[in-house]
Design an enzyme around this catalytic site. Structure first.
Site, PDB file in Angstrom:
ATOM      1  N   ARG A  95       0.813  -1.075   0.057  1.00 19.31           N
ATOM      2  CA  ARG A  95       0.083  -0.017  -0.002  1.00 19.31           C
ATOM      3  C   ARG A  95       0.845   1.246  -0.102  1.00 19.31           C
ATOM      4  NH1 ARG A  95      -3.538  -2.462  -1.571  1.00 19.31           N
ATOM      5  NH2 ARG A  95      -5.671  -2.712  -0.846  1.00 19.31           N
ATOM      6  N   HIS A 112      -0.973   0.954  -9.315  1.00 21.11           N
ATOM      7  CA  HIS A 112      -1.511   0.062  -8.539  1.00 21.11           C
ATOM      8  C   HIS A 112      -2.364  -1.143  -9.376  1.00 21.11           C
ATOM      9  CE1 HIS A 112      -3.985  -0.292  -4.438  1.00 21.11           C
ATOM     10  NE2 HIS A 112      -3.945  -1.636  -4.938  1.00 21.11           N
TER      11      HIS A 112
END
Ligand code: NDP
Ligand code: OXD
Length: 316
Positions: A231, A279
Site C-alpha cells: 500500500r 496499482h
C-alpha cells in the site's frame, strides 16, 4: 429464505463488470449500485472498494462486508463501520497475479531491464555483470497469503529468500524473521526488499529513511532495491526520493502511492531509477472473484461460517 440483496459500493473504480458478473451468476438476487439506496432493509451484503464512509451504518440488516480487494485498510478507515464480519479476498487468481508482478520486478532488477532500455535508446552495446539468482537474497516484508506464494515461486527460480512478519512462523526454505527485533537482521540480509504488508496503524510509513538506512548496502546488484506492492501509505515518498538521489537506494519499483492516482507533479514519474505501475500488481478480476464471493454468500445463508475474515483489532 429470500436471497439477500447485494449493495455494490465503490469509488474510483468502474464497477460495471462486477454488476454484470453478479447479475449473470445470480439473477434472482437483487443488486443495488446507487449509493443513495444505502438504507434499503433488503441489503444483507455490501461489496466495497473505498465506499463513502458512514453509508454502511445506515443499512439496518447488513450481515457482512466483502472487500473487493485483498487489502481491507479502505474498509477499516470508516469511523462508522458497522459491527459485522469483514471478508477479504483470498483467491488463487489474485495470488498468482501478485506473484507474477513480484517475479517480473525482481527479474527486471536482476537482469538490468532499465539499463538495457536506456542502452537500446542510445544504441549502446555493453553487457554489465550478470549476477546469478542464487547469489541474490529477496527479502519479503509480509509473509501472508501473497508473500508466502511469492517466496515459494522465487525460490523455485533460484533466489535465496528471507521473510519478515508480525508473528514468528516457519516457511519452507525461507529465512523467517519477525517483530521489531527481527527487522534489522532481515534488512541486513536482503538484496531486494519486496513490501507486501497490509496498511495498519503499526505499518503506516514503515518504509522510511530509517528503514532504508538499515538495508544491505553492498549487494550483487550494485546497491539496495525496493519493490512496494502493498500500500502507498506504507511508504514515505520523500524519503525514498532522497535515498535514490543520495545513492542509499539504487532503484525502486512502486505499484502503490501515498496519493492515488499518483499526481502528475510527483517526481517519481520521471525519476530514472523508479518504475511506476498504477496499482496494477494484482487486479481483482470479477470473472474470477464474483463466483467465490457468491459461494461464500450462499454458504452463509445455509448457516455456514464465513471464511477469510479480516481481524478488526489487528486491522488486516
Ligand atoms: P495477509 O493478511 O495474508 O498477510 C499480511 C502479512 O503482513 C502477514 O504475514 C502479517 O504477519 C504481516 N504483518 C501485518 N502487520 C505487520 C506488522 N505490524 N509487522 C510485521 N508484519 C506484519 O495479506 P495478503 O498477503 O493477502 O495481502 C497483503 C497486502 O497486499 C494487502 O493488505 C494489500 O494491501 C496488498 N495488495 C496489493 C495489491 C496490489 O495490486 N498492489 C493487490 C492485493 C493486495 P502475520 O503473519 O504475523 O500475521
Ligand atoms: C487489493 C488491491 O487489496 O487491489 O486487492 O490493492
Amino acid at each position: 429464505m429470500t436471497p439477500g440483496s447485494i449493495l455494490l459500493a465503490t469509488t474510483g473504480w468502474d464497477a460495471a463488470e462486477w454488476v454484470k458478473e453478479f447479475r449473470r451468476l445470480a439473477p434472482e438476487r437483487p443488486m443495488l449500485t446507487r449509493l443513495e439506496n444505502a438504507t434499503d432493509p433488503a441489503v444483507r451484503y455490501a461489496l466495497v472498494w473505498k465506499h463513502p464512509h458512514g453509508m454502511l451504518a445506515k443499512l439496518p440488516n447488513l450481515q457482512a462486508i466483502f472487500s473487493l480487494g485483498a487489502g481491507v485498510d479502505h474498509v477499516f478507515t470508516d469511523p462508522q463501520l458497522p459491527d459485522v464480519p469483514v471478508v477479504r479476498i483470498v483467491a488463487d487468481d489474485l495470488t498468482q497475479r501478485m506473484s507474477e508482478y513480484v517475479i517480473w520486478q525482481v527479474l527486471e532488477h536482476l537482469r538490468h531491464g532499465r539499463i538495457y532500455r536506456h542502452q537500446q535508446a542510445e544504441k549502446i552495446w555493453r553487457e554489465p555483470p550478470q549476477p546469478a539468482s542464487s547469489a541474490v537474497t529477496v527479502g519479503i516484508m509480509g509473509l501472508g497469503v501473497l508473500g508466502r506464494d511469492a517466496a515459494s515461486k522465487l525460490r523455485h527460480i533460484g533466489f535465496k529468500v528471507a521473510g519478515w512478519g508480525r508473528r514468528s512462523q516457519q516457511v519452507d526454505g525461507v529465512a523467517c524473521h519477525h517483530g521489531e527485533d527481527g527487522l534489522a537482521t532481515f534488512l541486513g540480509q536482503s538484496d531486494i526488499v519486496v513490501v507486501l504488508l497490509p496498511l495498519t496503524q503499526q505499518t503506516r510509513g514503515i518504509v522510511n529513511r530509517d528503514l532504508i538506512s538499515k538495508m544491505k548496502r553492498k549487494t550483487p546488484l550494485g546497491g539496495p532495491v525496493l519493490i512496494n506492492a502493498g500500500r502507498g501509505g506504507l511508504q514515505v515518498e520523500a524519503d525514498i526520493l532522497a535515498a535514490l538521489d543520495d545513492g542509499s537506494l539504487m532503484a525502486a519499483s512502486l505499484d502503490v502511492f501515498e496519493t492515488e492516482p499518483l499526481p502528475k507533479e510527483s517526481p517519481l514519474w520521471s525519476h530514472p531509477s523508479v518504475t511506476v505501475t498504477p496499482h496494477a500488481a494484482a487486479a481483482s478480476d470479477p470473472a474470477q472473484l464474483a463466483p467465490l464471493m457468491l459461494a461464500q454468500i450462499r454458504a452463509h445463508e445455509r448457516g455456514e461460517p464465513l471464511a477469510n475474515l479480516a481481524n478488526r483489532d489487528a486491522g488486516y
